[in-house]
Design an enzyme around this catalytic site. Structure first.
Site, mmCIF file in Angstrom:
data_model
loop_
_atom_site.group_PDB
_atom_site.id
_atom_site.type_symbol
_atom_site.label_atom_id
_atom_site.label_comp_id
_atom_site.label_asym_id
_atom_site.label_seq_id
_atom_site.Cartn_x
_atom_site.Cartn_y
_atom_site.Cartn_z
ATOM 1 N N ASP A 72 0.840 -1.206 0.000
ATOM 2 C CA ASP A 72 0.000 0.000 0.000
ATOM 3 C C ASP A 72 0.875 1.257 0.000
ATOM 4 O OD1 ASP A 72 0.841 -0.087 2.621
ATOM 5 O OD2 ASP A 72 -1.155 -0.092 3.518
ATOM 6 N N GLU A 206 9.311 -4.057 10.182
ATOM 7 C CA GLU A 206 9.583 -2.713 9.666
ATOM 8 C C GLU A 206 10.174 -1.826 10.743
ATOM 9 O OE1 GLU A 206 6.620 -0.902 7.208
ATOM 10 O OE2 GLU A 206 7.687 1.017 7.167
HETATM 11 O O1 KIV Z 1 3.507 -1.080 1.643
HETATM 12 C C1 KIV Z 1 4.662 -1.496 1.561
HETATM 13 O O2 KIV Z 1 5.367 -1.270 0.576
HETATM 14 C C2 KIV Z 1 5.196 -2.267 2.670
HETATM 15 C C3 KIV Z 1 6.664 -2.496 2.682
HETATM 16 C C4 KIV Z 1 7.330 -1.260 3.121
HETATM 17 C C5 KIV Z 1 7.034 -3.682 3.481
HETATM 18 O O3 KIV Z 1 4.487 -2.645 3.535
#
Ligand code: KIV
Length: 291
Positions: A72, A206
């Site tokens: 997202d 994260e």
């Molecule tokens: O939305 C995204 O790209 C993510 C990554 C940063 C793991 O969740």
């Protein structure tokens, strides 16, 4: 005759047969969530990148990346929004359909956009079923720890592979007040263990302090995939635009990322040359014209 019967059964229930048989799209070598889960035992690092469109996914897939994540983060890097909160299910499906159609080798994972993972198991199953029905994706990702364990367990029970996401959860930005490095040990360990127990095949970590990410990685038997969480995770994921320098302004790489190319410069230079050539009558030349 018997073999034909078994074979037909395996087409429908591949998990009953240790030897994998071709599936309907013929992508027998495509990575699956059980294969990614096994990487940890095999001592193999998981390589993941986000991607949002067909040609980019085709290129990434041909390089041997293991997971293509339709994150997202498309709200940030494709739509130019300050957070991921505005990304809708329809938008995620639109991008995932293109990416999953391009992928022949990598496992395609789709982010569950806010608030579909927060509304309980029934809503999550309904949403993920739509994702799996309308795209060729192989799994979904859901943000949260112990607070999402019941939802993750229901998804897995429904046959929907889940990639967990602990540590910094951008969908909780309004509650937490910012994108902070995560240092709270006990909650984090509780979270990753709850997500593993719920049945996730791997867990994104994260923005964790590196030693904490190491501890979390040792606390679970499924692979951890770090972003901004140091070198001790079982794999790494980065955002496509950050890795390639495909950014609105030319800027130094973010602290957690490494920029392997400078697409901002490549695109600017190419388009400046095109602009000059059109204005100076150099393009189109004879070879670009139909005689
Ligand atoms: O939305 C995204 O790209 C993510 C990554 C940063 C793991 O969740």
């Amino acid at each position: 005759m018997f073999w034909r019967g078994v074979n037909a059964l395996c087409f429908r229930l591949p998990c009953l047969c240790a030897q994998q048989v071709p599936c309907y799209n013929g992508r027998m070598s495509q990575l699956t969530s059980p294969k990614i889960r096994a990487f940890k035992k095999e001592g193999r690092k998981v390589v993941a990148l986000t991607v949002y469109d067909y040609p980019s996914a085709k290129i990434l897939d041909s390089t041997g990346v293991d997971i293509l994540l339709v994150g997202d983060s498309l709200g940030n890097v494709v739509q130019g929004k300050p957070t991921t909160l505005s990304v809708t299910l329809d938008q995620v499906i639109y991008h995932s359909e293109m990416v999953a159609r391009a992928a022949q080798n990598a496992l395609v994972v789709v982010d569950l956009p806010f608030p579909h993972g927060q509304l309980g198991a029934d809503e999550a199953i309904r949403t993920c079923a739509r994702i799996l029905k309308e795209t060729l994706a192989g799994a979904v990702k859901i943000e949260g720890g112990a607070n999402r364990a019941a939802t993750i367990a229901s998804l897995v029970e429904a046959g929907i592979p889940v990639l967990g996401h602990c540590g910094l959860c951008p969908q909780e930005i309004r509650q937490t007040g910012g994108y902070f490095v995560q240092r709270e040990r006990e909650q984090l360990i509780r979270d990753v263990q709850a997500v593993e127990q719920a049945g996730a095949f791997a867990i994104v970590l994260e923005c964790l302090e590196a030693e904490l990410a190491k501890e979390a990685t040792q606390a679970v038997s499924v692979p951890t995939i770090g972003i901004g969480s140091g070198p001790h995770c079982d794999g790494q994921v980065l955002v496509f635009h950050d890795v390639l320098g495909y950014t609105p302004e030319r800027a130094p790489a973010l602290k957690h990322a490494k920029q392997y190319a400078d697409l901002h410069m490549v695109i600017s230079d190419a388009v400046r040359t095109y602009t000059d050539e059109v204005r100076n009558g150099v393009f189109p030349a004879k070879e670009h014209s139909f005689q």
